[in-house]
Design an enzyme around this catalytic site. Structure first.
Site, short mmCIF file in Angstrom:
data_model
loop_
_atom_site.label_atom_id
_atom_site.label_comp_id
_atom_site.label_asym_id
_atom_site.label_seq_id
_atom_site.Cartn_x
_atom_site.Cartn_y
_atom_site.Cartn_z
N GLY A 1 0.78 -1.24 0.00
CA GLY A 1 0.00 0.00 0.00
C GLY A 1 0.81 1.28 0.00
O GLY A 1 0.32 2.32 0.44
N HIS B 1 1.27 0.91 -13.06
CA HIS B 1 2.03 -0.27 -13.45
C HIS B 1 3.51 0.12 -13.50
O HIS B 1 3.86 1.18 -14.03
CB HIS B 1 1.55 -0.76 -14.82
CG HIS B 1 2.24 -1.99 -15.29
ND1 HIS B 1 1.93 -3.24 -14.82
CD2 HIS B 1 3.25 -2.16 -16.17
CE1 HIS B 1 2.72 -4.14 -15.40
NE2 HIS B 1 3.52 -3.51 -16.22
N ARG C 1 -5.61 -8.63 -8.31
CA ARG C 1 -6.64 -9.52 -8.85
C ARG C 1 -7.05 -9.02 -10.22
O ARG C 1 -7.19 -7.81 -10.42
CB ARG C 1 -7.91 -9.51 -7.96
CG ARG C 1 -7.70 -9.85 -6.52
CD ARG C 1 -7.31 -11.28 -6.28
NE ARG C 1 -8.21 -12.26 -6.89
CZ ARG C 1 -7.90 -13.55 -7.08
NH1 ARG C 1 -6.72 -13.99 -6.71
NH2 ARG C 1 -8.76 -14.37 -7.61
#
Ligand code: GAR
Length: 218
Positions: free
Chosen positions: A14, A111, A93
């Site tokens: 996180g 990303h 996910r």
């Protein structure tokens, strides 16, 4: 004026969530984080949400028989909080096409590569194996094809001699923490919008600086 409501989806550490929490704390930031959802009950990132008094939920994919059921639970939780935009921040996910379509234009991801190079997993290791000399990160809108949606912004970093997955990841991560809040702000302020397959800026953005690797030796 009411602030735009952001939901952040995490699965682990996180640190990008933390950078978003820090950014929205600025009074002039046009959005607030109204919900953090983790797919992992033990995600360390949930502590950042707790420390900032942000409502949080854990939606554990193991509690659902299908991806669609899991995504429906995510969707319901986001709607309960009137979320306008969803930021994936290390959310590991795959989302169903239905979820991605329902949130089209409202779903952002970060990303750790300069897309469209190095989609998928184990990105930093693959960069080192490939011998590229410039690495970086990308914030983009999510579309059903993985890591392929319209690019909102990118940041570049050199790959240095002796780099390991750890050192390169850390260098890229530092940029991620700068890039994600900037891109989110641009979108929320309406200064960047999807135009076909790309994102167009409708504000004067001047970028300076050149990254050459190897640098000049003199
Ligand atoms: C970040 O490097 C992010 O770019 C990456 O996972 C890390 C999460 O770190 N995401 C992906 O690889 C998505 N394909 P964080 O939990 O500290 O933000």
């Amino acid at each position: 004026m009411a602030k735009t409501k952001i939901g952040v989806l995490i699965s682990g550490r996180g640190s990008n969530l933390k950078s978003l929490i820090d950014a929205v704390a600025a009074e002039d930031f046009p959005a607030e984080i109204a919900l953090v959802i983790s797919s992992q009950p033990k995600a360390a990132g949930l502590q950042h949400a707790a420390a900032a008094n942000i409502p949080q939920a854990t939606i554990d994919h193991r509690d659902f028989q299908t991806r669609e059921d899991f995504d429906a639970a995510l969707d319901a939780a986001l709607h309960m909080k009137d979320i306008d935009y969803v930021c994936l921040a290390g959310f590991m996910r795959m989302l169903s096409d239905k979820f991605v379509d329902d949130w089209r234009g409202k779903l952002l991801n970060i990303h750790p590569s300069l897309l469209p190079a190095f989609r998928g997993l184990h990105v930093q290791e693959r960069m080192l194996d490939s011998g590229v000399k410039i690495a970086g990160c990308t914030v983009h809108f999510v579309t059903p094809e993985m890591d392929a949606g319209p690019i909102i912004g990118q940041a570049a970093a050199p790959v240095l001699p002796g780099d390991t997955v750890e050192t390169l990841s850390a260098r890229i991560l530092e940029l991620e923490h700068k890039l994600y809040p900037r891109c989110l702000r641009l979108i929320v302020e309406g200064k960047a919008r999807i135009s076909g397959a790309v994102v167009a800026y409708n504000t004067g953005i001047t970028t300076s600086g050149t990254l050459i690797n190897p640098p000049a030796s003199d």
